[in-house]
Design a protein around this motif. Structure first.
Motif, PDB file in Angstrom:
ATOM      1  N   SER A 229       0.922  -1.214   0.124  1.00 55.17           N
ATOM      2  CA  SER A 229      -0.072   0.037  -0.024  1.00 55.17           C
ATOM      3  C   SER A 229       0.930   1.337   0.005  1.00 55.17           C
ATOM      4  CB  SER A 229      -0.881   0.014   1.103  1.00 55.17           C
ATOM      5  OG  SER A 229      -1.955  -1.045   1.103  1.00 55.17           O
ATOM      6  N   VAL A 230       2.012   1.360   0.730  1.00 55.38           N
ATOM      7  CA  VAL A 230       2.876   2.437   0.755  1.00 55.38           C
ATOM      8  C   VAL A 230       3.531   2.492  -0.424  1.00 55.38           C
ATOM      9  CG1 VAL A 230       4.737   1.655   1.922  1.00 55.38           C
ATOM     10  CG2 VAL A 230       4.084   3.878   2.518  1.00 55.38           C
ATOM     11  N   GLU A 231       3.888   1.589  -1.050  1.00 61.75           N
ATOM     12  CA  GLU A 231       4.618   1.642  -2.423  1.00 61.75           C
ATOM     13  C   GLU A 231       3.847   2.317  -3.407  1.00 61.75           C
ATOM     14  OE1 GLU A 231       5.972  -2.198  -3.112  1.00 61.75           O
ATOM     15  OE2 GLU A 231       7.763  -2.047  -1.893  1.00 61.75           O
ATOM     16  N   ALA A 232       2.461   1.819  -3.158  1.00 59.49           N
ATOM     17  CA  ALA A 232       1.380   2.145  -4.289  1.00 59.49           C
ATOM     18  C   ALA A 232       1.227   3.809  -4.262  1.00 59.49           C
ATOM     19  CB  ALA A 232       0.269   1.757  -4.088  1.00 59.49           C
ATOM     20  N   TYR A 233       1.727   4.405  -3.166  1.00 60.47           N
ATOM     21  CA  TYR A 233       1.431   5.911  -3.042  1.00 60.47           C
ATOM     22  C   TYR A 233       2.393   6.444  -3.961  1.00 60.47           C
ATOM     23  CZ  TYR A 233      -2.081   6.400   0.462  1.00 60.47           C
ATOM     24  OH  TYR A 233      -3.211   6.275   1.331  1.00 60.47           O
ATOM     25  N   THR A 234       3.579   5.851  -4.017  1.00 61.01           N
ATOM     26  CA  THR A 234       4.723   6.536  -5.018  1.00 61.01           C
ATOM     27  C   THR A 234       4.159   6.732  -6.406  1.00 61.01           C
ATOM     28  OG1 THR A 234       5.985   4.469  -5.259  1.00 61.01           O
ATOM     29  CG2 THR A 234       6.406   5.508  -3.391  1.00 61.01           C
ATOM     30  N   LEU A 235       3.240   5.773  -6.620  1.00 61.50           N
ATOM     31  CA  LEU A 235       2.584   5.993  -7.997  1.00 61.50           C
ATOM     32  C   LEU A 235       1.611   7.038  -8.403  1.00 61.50           C
ATOM     33  CD1 LEU A 235       2.668   2.312  -9.076  1.00 61.50           C
ATOM     34  CD2 LEU A 235       4.402   4.130  -9.220  1.00 61.50           C
ATOM     35  N   ASP A 236       1.032   7.457  -7.307  1.00 54.01           N
ATOM     36  CA  ASP A 236      -0.145   8.496  -7.183  1.00 54.01           C
ATOM     37  C   ASP A 236       0.306   9.901  -7.690  1.00 54.01           C
ATOM     38  OD1 ASP A 236      -1.803  10.604  -5.845  1.00 54.01           O
ATOM     39  OD2 ASP A 236      -2.753   8.996  -5.190  1.00 54.01           O
ATOM     40  N   LYS A 237      -0.419  10.556  -8.579  1.00 49.37           N
ATOM     41  CA  LYS A 237       0.004  11.659  -9.009  1.00 49.37           C
ATOM     42  C   LYS A 237       0.213  12.806  -8.228  1.00 49.37           C
ATOM     43  CE  LYS A 237      -4.838  13.006  -9.677  1.00 49.37           C
ATOM     44  NZ  LYS A 237      -5.994  13.498 -10.715  1.00 49.37           N
ATOM     45  N   LYS A 238      -0.050  12.816  -6.765  1.00 50.15           N
ATOM     46  CA  LYS A 238       0.001  13.804  -5.862  1.00 50.15           C
ATOM     47  C   LYS A 238       1.398  13.363  -5.247  1.00 50.15           C
ATOM     48  CE  LYS A 238      -4.675  14.112  -4.394  1.00 50.15           C
ATOM     49  NZ  LYS A 238      -5.605  14.059  -3.159  1.00 50.15           N
ATOM     50  N   PHE A 239       2.192  12.334  -5.799  1.00 50.62           N
ATOM     51  CA  PHE A 239       3.309  12.040  -4.977  1.00 50.62           C
ATOM     52  C   PHE A 239       4.679  12.921  -5.577  1.00 50.62           C
ATOM     53  CE2 PHE A 239       7.527   9.648  -5.138  1.00 50.62           C
ATOM     54  CZ  PHE A 239       7.543   9.415  -3.653  1.00 50.62           C
ATOM     55  N   ARG A 240       5.257  13.510  -4.843  1.00 53.22           N
ATOM     56  CA  ARG A 240       6.581  14.318  -5.342  1.00 53.22           C
ATOM     57  C   ARG A 240       7.791  13.827  -4.656  1.00 53.22           C
ATOM     58  NH1 ARG A 240       2.924  15.732  -7.948  1.00 53.22           N
ATOM     59  NH2 ARG A 240       1.787  17.521  -8.340  1.00 53.22           N
ATOM     60  N   PRO A 241       8.506  13.048  -5.433  1.00 52.67           N
ATOM     61  CA  PRO A 241       9.768  12.616  -5.015  1.00 52.67           C
ATOM     62  C   PRO A 241      10.892  13.452  -4.404  1.00 52.67           C
ATOM     63  CG  PRO A 241       9.900  12.223  -7.142  1.00 52.67           C
ATOM     64  CD  PRO A 241       8.455  12.883  -6.850  1.00 52.67           C
ATOM     65  N   GLN A 242      10.666  14.622  -4.741  1.00 54.12           N
ATOM     66  CA  GLN A 242      11.807  15.986  -4.299  1.00 54.12           C
ATOM     67  C   GLN A 242      10.947  16.899  -3.472  1.00 54.12           C
ATOM     68  OE1 GLN A 242      14.908  15.298  -5.185  1.00 54.12           O
ATOM     69  NE2 GLN A 242      14.565  13.647  -6.320  1.00 54.12           N
ATOM     70  N   SER A 243      11.806  17.508  -2.733  1.00 56.73           N
ATOM     71  CA  SER A 243      11.350  18.690  -1.884  1.00 56.73           C
ATOM     72  C   SER A 243      10.323  19.615  -2.710  1.00 56.73           C
ATOM     73  CB  SER A 243      12.584  19.191  -1.115  1.00 56.73           C
ATOM     74  OG  SER A 243      11.904  20.487  -0.594  1.00 56.73           O
ATOM     75  N   GLN A 244       9.279  20.172  -2.248  1.00 60.91           N
ATOM     76  CA  GLN A 244       8.456  21.026  -2.893  1.00 60.91           C
ATOM     77  C   GLN A 244       8.563  22.779  -2.597  1.00 60.91           C
ATOM     78  OE1 GLN A 244       6.356  20.101  -5.582  1.00 60.91           O
ATOM     79  NE2 GLN A 244       7.576  18.358  -5.040  1.00 60.91           N
ATOM     80  N   GLU A 245       9.840  22.796  -1.752  1.00 60.45           N
ATOM     81  CA  GLU A 245      10.016  24.292  -1.412  1.00 60.45           C
ATOM     82  C   GLU A 245      10.469  25.012  -2.632  1.00 60.45           C
ATOM     83  OE1 GLU A 245      12.202  22.852   2.596  1.00 60.45           O
ATOM     84  OE2 GLU A 245      13.694  23.962   1.201  1.00 60.45           O
ATOM     85  N   GLY A 246       9.775  26.292  -2.580  1.00 59.58           N
ATOM     86  CA  GLY A 246      10.014  27.278  -3.648  1.00 59.58           C
ATOM     87  C   GLY A 246       8.981  27.091  -4.931  1.00 59.58           C
ATOM     88  N   THR A 247       7.998  26.180  -4.585  1.00 56.52           N
ATOM     89  CA  THR A 247       7.038  26.028  -5.608  1.00 56.52           C
ATOM     90  C   THR A 247       5.697  26.491  -5.178  1.00 56.52           C
ATOM     91  OG1 THR A 247       6.248  23.829  -4.984  1.00 56.52           O
ATOM     92  CG2 THR A 247       8.068  23.805  -6.306  1.00 56.52           C
ATOM     93  N   THR A 248       4.814  26.577  -6.151  1.00 50.63           N
ATOM     94  CA  THR A 248       3.322  27.020  -5.554  1.00 50.63           C
ATOM     95  C   THR A 248       2.319  25.977  -5.562  1.00 50.63           C
ATOM     96  OG1 THR A 248       2.877  27.482  -8.068  1.00 50.63           O
ATOM     97  CG2 THR A 248       3.974  29.331  -6.753  1.00 50.63           C
ATOM     98  N   THR A 249       2.708  24.754  -5.618  1.00 53.38           N
ATOM     99  CA  THR A 249       1.910  23.791  -5.537  1.00 53.38           C
ATOM    100  C   THR A 249       1.258  23.624  -4.086  1.00 53.38           C
ATOM    101  OG1 THR A 249       3.042  22.397  -7.151  1.00 53.38           O
ATOM    102  CG2 THR A 249       1.497  21.247  -5.681  1.00 53.38           C
ATOM    103  N   SER A 250      -0.185  23.459  -3.803  1.00 54.06           N
ATOM    104  CA  SER A 250      -0.776  23.361  -2.821  1.00 54.06           C
ATOM    105  C   SER A 250      -0.138  22.474  -1.928  1.00 54.06           C
ATOM    106  CB  SER A 250      -2.415  23.241  -3.157  1.00 54.06           C
ATOM    107  OG  SER A 250      -3.121  23.295  -1.729  1.00 54.06           O
ATOM    108  N   GLU A 251      -0.256  22.324  -0.333  1.00 52.26           N
ATOM    109  CA  GLU A 251       0.572  21.809   0.273  1.00 52.26           C
ATOM    110  C   GLU A 251      -0.501  20.437   0.533  1.00 52.26           C
ATOM    111  OE1 GLU A 251       3.266  20.756   2.368  1.00 52.26           O
ATOM    112  OE2 GLU A 251       4.151  22.547   1.190  1.00 52.26           O
TER     113      GLU A 251
END
Length: 366
Positions: A229-251
């Motif tokens: 199940s936790v592995e499946a989250y890495t395929l979710d479109k909401k998953f971001r493998p890198q830090s989102q600092e400096g982006t405008t994407t909603s937390e």
């Protein structure tokens, strides 16, 4: 480390010294321990070398066995030098008989046999799990605890009764350490110093608890479905493998690796706390002893501490020197057995990948 024993061991007339050799997985360890006539124990040395693979890769039996063969004499030499003893001073040589990975186990037992023949010292085969328990008891002073044994290859809730460590509950599939390690490979975390440690550090930065299966089955747990199940989250479109600092994407639309590490730990550790509490209630114990490599995890210790405090009890745990696989735990359990008259004949020094904790006669406890 100088506490008086309350077990049926016969008093010693002189100090008794053992060398312990551990190599059931990717840790190669050698340690020397001394039991004294006054009932105290002293760790004279505890040396370890770890086989570390690149990120995303696990350790294979063949390569791990090669590592142990290459490092064995170096690690043993360091342990003997640090202990300031020679092989002539040893009363016995203790080795891990199982459970563990076959090829690494065999590499270490060959070294133990060779040293035994060279120096005329008796051998004592030790159950890896019992080694963890006895070292934990010795270091922490826990008297009769419920034991949570959590490592890369084992997950068990254990309590002592009638000269046997009884298994109250365990994993039905993979061990908790294996679960954490495999997810670390999925998100490409480093294996240095260990994938479980790096999962723990990432989890401290997690902010979002995602939904994962909670799979306790009576006194047992199942972890393979949680890993899937936790592995499946890495395929979710909401998953971001890198830090989102400096982006405008909603937390709230982001799932980070840190969130997944946090969620995995919280869910799995909650399951372990639950079955441990049940065992405490069953036997009426107020002590919990956490042993094994995953036992170093500060969050697991914290969660278990909250539960124990609510029951008027206490948690006992050690640091990485004694939690992570090491030679001194094999020396401690082996020396206890040796003092009860146990020896492993050369013809019986074969290793086994499956050696149940409850198969051991714990003769040194009343």
């Amino acid at each position: 480390m100088g506490r008086t024993r309350t077990n049926p061991l016969q008093p010693l007339e002189k100090p008794c010294i053992a060398l312990g050799l551990e190599g059931s997985a990717n840790k190669l360890g050698a340690g020397v321990i001394q039991h004294s006539p006054d009932g105290s124990s002293v760790v004279l040395s505890n040396i370890r070398h770890t086989y570390i693979t690149p990120p995303g890769e696990g350790f294979q039996p063949r390569d791990t066995a090669l590592h142990h063969r290459q490092w064995a004499m170096n690690v043993i030499g360091q342990a003997m030098k640090a202990a300031k003893v020679g092989f002539a001073d040893l009363d016995c040589i203790c080795f891990t008989k199982g459970p563990g990975m076959g090829a690494p186990l065999q590499s270490v037992v060959i070294v133990a046999r060779t040293l035994s023949l060279m120096y005329g010292k008796p051998l004592v085969g030790v159950n890896h799990c019992v080694g963890h328990i006895e070292m934990g008891r010795e270091i922490t002073g826990a008297q009769n605890p419920v034991v949570l044994y959590v490592s890369g290859g084992n997950t068990q809730v254990i309590a002592y009764s009638r000269q046997c460590y009884r298994i109250f509950g365990e994993t039905l599939d993979i061990a908790v350490g294996n679960c954490l390690d495999r997810f670390a490979r999925v998100i490409n975390l480093s294996n240095d110093p260990s994938p479980g440690y790096n999962i723990e550090q990432e989890a401290k930065r997690g902010k979002r608890l995602v939904s994962l299966p909670y799979a306790t089955k009576g006194m047992d747990v199942s972890l393979s479905g949680i890993l899937t199940s936790v592995e499946a989250y890495t395929l979710d479109k909401k998953f971001r493998p890198q830090s989102q600092e400096g982006t405008t994407t909603s937390e709230e639309n982001i799932i980070t690796p840190q969130d997944l590490c946090f969620s995995l730990q919280e869910t799995v550790f909650a399951m372990l706390v639950e079955i441990t509490e049940r065992a405490m209630a069953h036997i009426g114990s107020k002590e919990v002893l956490i042993v094994g490599g995953v036992g170093c995890n500060e969050r697991l210790q914290e969660m278990m501490g909250i539960m124990a405090k609510e029951r008027g009890g206490a948690v006992f745990a050690t640091d990485e020197r004694f939690c992570i696989d090491n030679g001194i735990m094999i020396a401690q359990a082996g020396l206890l057995a040796y003092r009860m008259g146990y020896r492993t004949p050369l013809s019986k020094t074969s290793c086994t990948q499956r050696f149940r904790t409850d198969e051991v006669h714990v003769a040194w406890r009343a």
